[in-house]
Design an enzyme around this catalytic site. Structure first.
Site, PDB file in Angstrom:
ATOM      1  N   ARG A 261      13.363 -23.982  -7.580  1.00  0.00           N
ATOM      2  CA  ARG A 261      14.505 -23.507  -6.801  1.00  0.00           C
ATOM      3  C   ARG A 261      15.068 -22.233  -7.433  1.00  0.00           C
ATOM      4  NH1 ARG A 261      17.569 -29.250  -5.233  1.00  0.00           N
ATOM      5  NH2 ARG A 261      15.661 -30.276  -4.499  1.00  0.00           N
ATOM      6  N   ARG A 276      21.357 -27.342 -14.092  1.00  0.00           N
ATOM      7  CA  ARG A 276      20.933 -26.559 -12.922  1.00  0.00           C
ATOM      8  C   ARG A 276      19.865 -25.575 -13.371  1.00  0.00           C
ATOM      9  NH1 ARG A 276      23.710 -25.808  -8.141  1.00  0.00           N
ATOM     10  NH2 ARG A 276      25.646 -26.564  -9.108  1.00  0.00           N
ATOM     11  N   GLU A 348      26.300 -34.756  -8.819  1.00  0.00           N
ATOM     12  CA  GLU A 348      25.208 -35.323  -8.017  1.00  0.00           C
ATOM     13  C   GLU A 348      23.961 -35.604  -8.855  1.00  0.00           C
ATOM     14  OE1 GLU A 348      21.904 -33.856  -4.793  1.00  0.00           O
ATOM     15  OE2 GLU A 348      23.806 -32.762  -4.850  1.00  0.00           O
ATOM     16  N   SER A 351      20.389 -38.074  -3.798  1.00  0.00           N
ATOM     17  CA  SER A 351      20.865 -37.789  -2.446  1.00  0.00           C
ATOM     18  C   SER A 351      19.891 -38.412  -1.461  1.00  0.00           C
ATOM     19  CB  SER A 351      20.936 -36.275  -2.231  1.00  0.00           C
ATOM     20  OG  SER A 351      21.440 -35.965  -0.961  1.00  0.00           O
ATOM     21  N   ARG A 388      18.745 -33.722 -14.632  1.00  0.00           N
ATOM     22  CA  ARG A 388      20.114 -34.208 -14.439  1.00  0.00           C
ATOM     23  C   ARG A 388      20.264 -35.645 -14.918  1.00  0.00           C
ATOM     24  NH1 ARG A 388      23.049 -31.664  -9.105  1.00  0.00           N
ATOM     25  NH2 ARG A 388      22.525 -29.487  -9.551  1.00  0.00           N
TER      26      ARG A 388
END
Length: 425
Positions: A261, A276, A348, A351, A388
């Site tokens: 990403r 991140r 988060e 999801s 994460r």
């Protein structure tokens, strides 16, 4: 992609969905207009072709002036048919282009608003009081360096910012997480999958990642291939252009893949450590179900995510994501957010999204139920996004001396190790 017939029958629902997403409401009317031109030009083309065929039967039988008139009319018809065909193709292309820009219809129970307008549905676990325990918690990067588990300096040297090495027990911890997550998914009936990290444009577009999310996607121009940001993409495209028998549903896959990403919109956010990053590994759940079963499957995916986070002994909450933060493909999305002690807030970790028929229409995936063939529903759910999850484990299970207690579910995958010990003071 939504059902055009549904759009024509209930345009107000589509307008309300666009409004809730914060997207262009006028797109709905532009699409309806293009669809009307597509249908009317199609009717005109069919009428002209029928007349052309009828004329073709009359001409051989005609003579003299009558034949001359018929030939003149045939010449005009040929030009009209060609023009009608071009008009139909142009209207169809415009309809498809506009349809691909329209997001999925938002579920009526989704809270309306932006990123901060979510609704908390439930909370789990107990947040530790480090002050009562007599020490201040270290953040995951400091812990990772003490354990010899994370090296971001060399990651930046080798690849740039937001890259990292997992070293020693850090690498072993990732492998333990992946194996434990796959074991849970397999026990739940998912088929384990190792998926491609590069996909063709139709696969990326079909899952809805070349719209508003395009800025975060890596593209290899020379090969016209995309690096996936999640194995949802190859898992969604796995049955592209196929018809699946209804008695084979549900189909459930657990994909492991690297994910890439750009994080283009996150300048200055979460720059410390590995929360991140540009590249990470993830175990993703993906389901194909009958459309009428999608909401129940969504709840099942959420329960599997809650089971996973509970097994890691992490305090977390479940939120109903607001309409403006759904992403184009999701009709509804639930996030599980773990407590990060040094940030003093929930972040988060997993999801799960119900994409209803949106992706299957774009990818031409259908189900055969008796004589009926129709689109099916697709859903996805993160089981373990590795970096994460490592962040949450290190910070929540740290001890005063910088060691980290290993959750019981991971111990069999770490040779029975109960504690990760510092290698440097």
């Amino acid at each position: 992609m939504i059902d055009l017939r549904l759009l024509r029958e209930d345009p107000d629902r589509a307008r309300a969905s666009q409004r809730a997403r914060g997207e262009d409401v006028a797109l709905v009317d532009s699409l309806l207009s293009a669809d009307e031109r597509r249908r009317s030009s199609g009717v005109r083309f069919d009428e002209l072709r029928a007349e052309q065929k009828q004329l073709g039967k009359l001409i051989p039988k005609a003579t003299g002036d009558e034949k001359a008139e018929l030939l003149k009319r045939a010449s005009q018809l040929a030009a009209d048919v060609k023009a009608a065909d071009a008009e139909r193709d142009a209207a169809d292309a415009e309809t498809q282009e506009l349809l691909l820009r329209l997001g999925n219809l938002v579920h009526p129970d989704v809270p309306v608003g932006g990123e901060e307008d979510f609704v908390t549905l439930e909370t789990h676990g107990t947040i530790r009081d480090f002050g009562a325990e007599g020490f201040a918690p270290k953040d995951h990067l400091e812990l990772g360096q003490l354990l010899g588990a994370i090296d971001v300096e060399r990651g930046a040297k080798v690849s740039g910012s937001r890259f990292y090495f997992l070293t020693g027990v850090g690498a072993l911890l990732e492998l333990a997480l992946v194996n434990a997550a796959m074991a849970q998914a397999t026990a739940a009936g998912f088929t384990p999958m190792l998926t491609p990290a590069l996909v063709r444009p139709q696969s990326m577009a079909g899952t809805g990642f070349l719209g508003q999310a395009a800025q975060d996607v890596y593209h290899l121009d020379k090969d016209d291939l995309y690096l996936v940001g999640t194995s949802e993409v190859p898992l969604a495209a796995y049955h592209m252009d196929e018809i699946i028998d209804a008695d084979k549903l549900p189909l459930r896959y657990a994909g492991f893949s690297p994910c890439f990403r750009r994080e283009a919109g996150s300048h200055g956010k979460d720059t410390r450590g590995i929360f991140r990053v540009h590249q990470f590994d993830k175990v993703e759940m993906f389901s194909y179900v009958a459309p009428e079963d999608s909401q129940a499957e969504h709840q099942r995916l959420l329960e599997w995510e809650k089971q996973w986070l509970t097994s890691l002994e992490l305090p977390f909450r479940v939120i109903d994501v607001a309409s403006g933060d759904l992403g184009a493909s999701a009709a509804r999305k639930f996030d599980c957010e773990a407590w990060i002690p040094t940030q003093g807030k929930y972040r988060e970790l997993t999801s799960t999204s119900d994409c209803t028929e949106f992706q299957s229409r774009r990818l031409s995936i259908r189900v055969r139920d008796g004589k009926q063939v129709k689109p099916l529903a697709t859903l996805n759910g993160t089981l373990c996004a590795v970096p994460r999850t490592i962040v949450a484990i290190l910070e929540n299970h740290q001890q005063a001396d910088g060691s980290v207690r290993v959750p019981e579910v991971l111990r069999p995958y770490l040779g029975g190790r109960e504690v990760l010990e510092p290698v440097a003071k």
